[in-house]
Structure formats: structure tokens, C-alpha cells
Design a protein around this motif. Structure first.
Motif, PDB file in Angstrom:
ATOM      1  N   ASN A  10       9.663 -45.143 -15.298  1.00 32.25           N
ATOM      2  CA  ASN A  10       9.743 -43.507 -14.955  1.00 32.25           C
ATOM      3  C   ASN A  10      11.293 -43.283 -14.398  1.00 32.25           C
ATOM      4  OD1 ASN A  10       7.506 -43.069 -16.228  1.00 32.25           O
ATOM      5  ND2 ASN A  10       6.365 -43.170 -14.484  1.00 32.25           N
ATOM      6  N   LEU A  11      11.899 -44.078 -13.770  1.00 33.59           N
ATOM      7  CA  LEU A  11      13.189 -43.796 -13.131  1.00 33.59           C
ATOM      8  C   LEU A  11      14.062 -43.840 -14.207  1.00 33.59           C
ATOM      9  CD1 LEU A  11      15.164 -43.447 -10.781  1.00 33.59           C
ATOM     10  CD2 LEU A  11      15.068 -46.099 -10.449  1.00 33.59           C
ATOM     11  N   ASP A  12      13.986 -44.936 -15.336  1.00 26.52           N
ATOM     12  CA  ASP A  12      14.880 -44.735 -16.334  1.00 26.52           C
ATOM     13  C   ASP A  12      15.026 -43.342 -16.907  1.00 26.52           C
ATOM     14  OD1 ASP A  12      15.811 -47.393 -16.099  1.00 26.52           O
ATOM     15  OD2 ASP A  12      14.284 -48.207 -17.394  1.00 26.52           O
ATOM     16  N   LYS A  13      13.730 -42.832 -17.176  1.00 28.23           N
ATOM     17  CA  LYS A  13      13.537 -41.708 -17.928  1.00 28.23           C
ATOM     18  C   LYS A  13      14.490 -40.427 -17.264  1.00 28.23           C
ATOM     19  CE  LYS A  13       9.181 -42.665 -19.900  1.00 28.23           C
ATOM     20  NZ  LYS A  13       7.706 -42.341 -20.060  1.00 28.23           N
ATOM     21  N   LYS A  14      14.361 -40.735 -15.793  1.00 32.25           N
ATOM     22  CA  LYS A  14      15.088 -39.644 -15.003  1.00 32.25           C
ATOM     23  C   LYS A  14      16.626 -39.698 -15.005  1.00 32.25           C
ATOM     24  CE  LYS A  14      13.494 -38.666 -10.887  1.00 32.25           C
ATOM     25  NZ  LYS A  14      13.158 -37.094 -11.304  1.00 32.25           N
ATOM     26  N   ILE A 253       6.861 -50.647  -8.353  1.00 30.44           N
ATOM     27  CA  ILE A 253       7.214 -49.207  -8.028  1.00 30.44           C
ATOM     28  C   ILE A 253       6.684 -48.516  -9.283  1.00 30.44           C
ATOM     29  CG2 ILE A 253       9.000 -47.930  -7.738  1.00 30.44           C
ATOM     30  CD1 ILE A 253      10.683 -49.678  -6.152  1.00 30.44           C
ATOM     31  N   LYS A 254       6.049 -47.413  -8.651  1.00 27.46           N
ATOM     32  CA  LYS A 254       5.666 -46.752  -9.967  1.00 27.46           C
ATOM     33  C   LYS A 254       5.956 -45.035  -9.417  1.00 27.46           C
ATOM     34  CE  LYS A 254       1.557 -44.979 -12.535  1.00 27.46           C
ATOM     35  NZ  LYS A 254       0.016 -45.462 -12.747  1.00 27.46           N
ATOM     36  N   LEU A 255       6.564 -44.500 -10.162  1.00 27.27           N
ATOM     37  CA  LEU A 255       6.871 -43.032  -9.961  1.00 27.27           C
ATOM     38  C   LEU A 255       5.676 -42.187 -10.329  1.00 27.27           C
ATOM     39  CD1 LEU A 255       9.781 -44.285  -9.641  1.00 27.27           C
ATOM     40  CD2 LEU A 255      10.651 -42.184 -10.732  1.00 27.27           C
ATOM     41  N   LYS A 256       5.388 -41.215  -9.484  1.00 27.40           N
ATOM     42  CA  LYS A 256       4.318 -40.437  -9.596  1.00 27.40           C
ATOM     43  C   LYS A 256       4.511 -38.927  -9.913  1.00 27.40           C
ATOM     44  CE  LYS A 256       1.014 -40.636  -6.566  1.00 27.40           C
ATOM     45  NZ  LYS A 256       0.565 -40.673  -5.043  1.00 27.40           N
ATOM     46  N   GLY A 257       5.660 -38.584  -9.850  1.00 29.47           N
ATOM     47  CA  GLY A 257       5.970 -37.109 -10.609  1.00 29.47           C
ATOM     48  C   GLY A 257       6.852 -36.423  -9.400  1.00 29.47           C
ATOM     49  N   SER A 258       7.456 -35.378  -9.882  1.00 28.76           N
ATOM     50  CA  SER A 258       8.248 -34.582  -9.151  1.00 28.76           C
ATOM     51  C   SER A 258       7.460 -33.421  -8.542  1.00 28.76           C
ATOM     52  CB  SER A 258       9.488 -33.716  -9.921  1.00 28.76           C
ATOM     53  OG  SER A 258      10.330 -34.730 -10.628  1.00 28.76           O
ATOM     54  N   LYS A 259       8.287 -33.151  -7.222  1.00 33.03           N
ATOM     55  CA  LYS A 259       7.469 -32.261  -6.263  1.00 33.03           C
ATOM     56  C   LYS A 259       8.336 -30.975  -5.992  1.00 33.03           C
ATOM     57  CE  LYS A 259       3.562 -34.545  -5.969  1.00 33.03           C
ATOM     58  NZ  LYS A 259       2.332 -33.805  -6.240  1.00 33.03           N
ATOM     59  N   GLY A 260       9.306 -30.825  -6.898  1.00 34.81           N
ATOM     60  CA  GLY A 260      10.166 -29.758  -6.501  1.00 34.81           C
ATOM     61  C   GLY A 260      10.888 -29.553  -5.124  1.00 34.81           C
ATOM     62  N   LYS A 261      10.528 -28.717  -4.343  1.00 36.60           N
ATOM     63  CA  LYS A 261      11.296 -28.571  -3.223  1.00 36.60           C
ATOM     64  C   LYS A 261      10.134 -28.653  -2.017  1.00 36.60           C
ATOM     65  CE  LYS A 261      15.056 -25.487  -4.383  1.00 36.60           C
ATOM     66  NZ  LYS A 261      15.495 -24.226  -4.039  1.00 36.60           N
ATOM     67  N   LEU A 262       9.331 -29.663  -2.413  1.00 34.58           N
ATOM     68  CA  LEU A 262       8.134 -30.052  -1.456  1.00 34.58           C
ATOM     69  C   LEU A 262       8.709 -30.355   0.012  1.00 34.58           C
ATOM     70  CD1 LEU A 262       5.216 -30.436  -1.038  1.00 34.58           C
ATOM     71  CD2 LEU A 262       5.679 -32.872  -1.939  1.00 34.58           C
ATOM     72  N   VAL A 263       9.747 -31.233   0.083  1.00 32.59           N
ATOM     73  CA  VAL A 263      10.200 -31.735   1.395  1.00 32.59           C
ATOM     74  C   VAL A 263      11.727 -31.541   1.559  1.00 32.59           C
ATOM     75  CG1 VAL A 263       8.580 -33.346   1.794  1.00 32.59           C
ATOM     76  CG2 VAL A 263      10.577 -33.845   0.455  1.00 32.59           C
ATOM     77  N   GLU A 264      12.263 -31.223   2.555  1.00 33.81           N
ATOM     78  CA  GLU A 264      13.629 -31.207   2.872  1.00 33.81           C
ATOM     79  C   GLU A 264      14.387 -32.707   3.004  1.00 33.81           C
ATOM     80  OE1 GLU A 264      14.522 -28.530   6.070  1.00 33.81           O
ATOM     81  OE2 GLU A 264      13.697 -26.800   5.069  1.00 33.81           O
ATOM     82  N   ILE A 265      15.521 -32.951   2.478  1.00 28.80           N
ATOM     83  CA  ILE A 265      15.902 -34.174   2.608  1.00 28.80           C
ATOM     84  C   ILE A 265      17.009 -34.024   3.650  1.00 28.80           C
ATOM     85  CG2 ILE A 265      17.511 -35.722   1.170  1.00 28.80           C
ATOM     86  CD1 ILE A 265      16.194 -34.719  -1.186  1.00 28.80           C
TER      87      ILE A 265
END
Length: 265
Positions: A10-14, A253-265
Motif C-alpha cells: 500500500n505504500l507503493d500505491k501512495k 508493516i500493513k498500511l490501514k488507511g488515511s486519516k486526513g488531519k487526524l493528528v498534527e505532525i
């Protein structure tokens, strides 16, 4: 632009199919975020595809890395045995030098002798004691440990090479290392611990072709700590700035999905 698969589907897809070939990518994060595992995935997939790979290990011994990869279902031991993957345990030289400086030992291990010869380190006679005084391995010595013809390299952790350097010294040496490896068309994953990343004021971001940031934070919707990744930079690649949740399990590692602006980096 050609891509090198990350080993994480899933990282490759991103990132349009993988890391840009022949470029340097920086992976940073806090302890336990999964930085080394990102590197192991990349090495496993690259070896599976028949590439010549090198891992510079500044913090862990080869046996520990091999065991960790096996537990995650991305075994690399067979590639080491066949010569597709060479693990250079720079940690052995770092800790050995400290032990000799503290007069805990005078001997060099076989691994250290191999690294000394491969990196072309200068040897000088010690006038006070029998034997040699060997200079330390520096960031630029790593170029000799990643020979021409190497398709993929993972340096884990480049951060240990930053301590004792000024910001300008680190930037100059890191830029030079990155350019030299790019000239020989080696795709490099630079893994850097959060402490060194912050200490150098995040200037490594400017040198590399791409950057992936890993962190652990409480998910406000679940109340549980989770691992997240962000890709703020990947040149020649259309990327989303959304934060992505990922797990580390028995299959890696398994990517689960995007969370938009769920957290601040």
C-alpha cells in the motif's frame, strides 16, 4: 521516473510505485515507530527482485537484524548466504573503538579488520603502546562500504554519524554522501533517529529526494496509541499530505488507511 518497490504494497500505491530509483529517501521517527522495519522490507523486496543490496548497521548486529526480519515474515538470511545482501556492522567498529579508548581491550575483531580495510581507514603507530591507532569511520567513509554496482542501500542509523558535527559540517558531509551515491545510481534509504534529526534542525530533509516521517501518537477517536506515517516530500511524485495509520504485525508493516488531519505532525 523508474521506481524501486518498497516491499510495502500500500505504500507503493501512495508513491506512484515505489521509491524513485537512484535517489536518496530519508526515514525519520521516534523509537519504536518502525524505521528499521521499513528498511528491512525494502531490502527483502529488492533482494527478491535480484538486486545487489548493502545494509550499513550502526546500531544493531547482523544476527539481530536477521532474527527481526524472520519474525516479521521478511527473512533476509538466505540473501546474506547467497551474497545478494551484505550487512556491514559499523556498530562493531564504533563500540570496539570506545572499548579500546577506555583500555578495556587492545584487540580488533575480524569484523573490525574487514571494515578497516574496506573503508581504507588510516593506521598510525601508537608511540606510547604497541599496535595501531585507527581513525574512526565517518559519514563519508560509508561510500567505500557501498561499492559501485550496489543497487540498493539502507543506512540504519545515519543519525549516529551526526553527533560531534556542527550543522554545517553535517549538511556538507550528508550532501556529499548523498550525491556520491546518486552518481553511482544506488537507491538509498537513510534511516535517522528523531534525536539526531532534531539536533541537526531537520536539515537532512533538504538533501534527500524524498522524506517519510513515522510517529506514534494517541488516536483521539480510539484513545489508543497508534503508528502513523506522513510523506511531506517525494520529488517527481504526486503525493497526498494525509496522515496514514499503519500496523506492525507478524507479516510486517500493513498500511490501514488515511486519516486526513487526524493528528498534527
Amino acid at each position: 521516473m523508474e521506481r524501486m518497490p518498497t516491499g510495502i504494497e500500500n505504500l507503493d500505491k501512495k508513491i506512484a510505485g515505489g521509491y524513485p530509483k537512484g535517489k536518496g529517501i530519508l526515514v525519520t521517527g521516534v523509537p519504536g515507530a518502525g524505521k528499521t522495519i521499513f528498511g528491512l522490507h525494502f531490502l527483502h523486496k529488492s533482494c527478491m527482485d535480484g538486486n545487489k543490496c548493502v545494509m550499513i548497521a550502526t546500531e544493531e548486529m547482523p544476527d539481530d537484524l536477521i532474527e527481526q526480519a524472520t519474525m516479521l515474515g521478511i527473512g533476509i538470511d538466505s540473501f546474506v548466504e547467497k551474497g545478494n545482501l551484505h550487512i556491514k556492522p559499523v556498530i562493531e567498529f564504533r563500540t570496539g573503538g570506545i572499548a579500546r579508548d577506555a583500555n578495556l581491550t587492545d584487540e580488533f575483531s575480524d569484523i573490525e579488520i574487514d571494515l578497516i580495510e574496506e573503508a581504507g581507514l588510516d593506521k598510525a603507530f601508537r608511540p606510547d603502546l604497541e599496535g595501531f591507532n585507527i581513525e574512526q569511520i565517518t559519514m563519508l567513509d560509508l561510500v567505500r562500504l557501498i561499492p559501485k554496482g550496489t543497487d540498493v542501500a539502507v543506512i540504519d542509523n545515519i543519525g549516529v554519524m551526526a553527533f560531534g558535527l556542527t550543522e554545517k559540517q553535517f549538511r556538507d558531509k550528508f550532501d556529499t554522501l548523498n550525491r556520491l551515491l546518486a552518481k553511482q545510481k544506488t537507491t538509498v534509504l537513510y534511516i535517522m533517529d528523531e534525536a539526531a534529526y532534531e539536533m541537526t534542525h531537520k536539515i537532512a530533509d533538504y538533501s534527500t529526494h524524498g522524506a517519510i516521517k513515522l510517529f506514534v501518537k494517541e488516536n483521539p477517536y480510539t484513545g489508543k496509541n497508534e503508528r502513523f506515517l506522513s510523506i511531506p516530500k517525494m520529488r517527481s511524485t504526486k503525493i497526498s499530505l494525509d496522515v496514514t495509520v499503519f500496523d506492525i504485525g507478524s507479516a510486517g508493516i500493513k498500511l490501514k488507511g488515511s486519516k486526513g488531519k487526524l493528528v498534527e505532525i
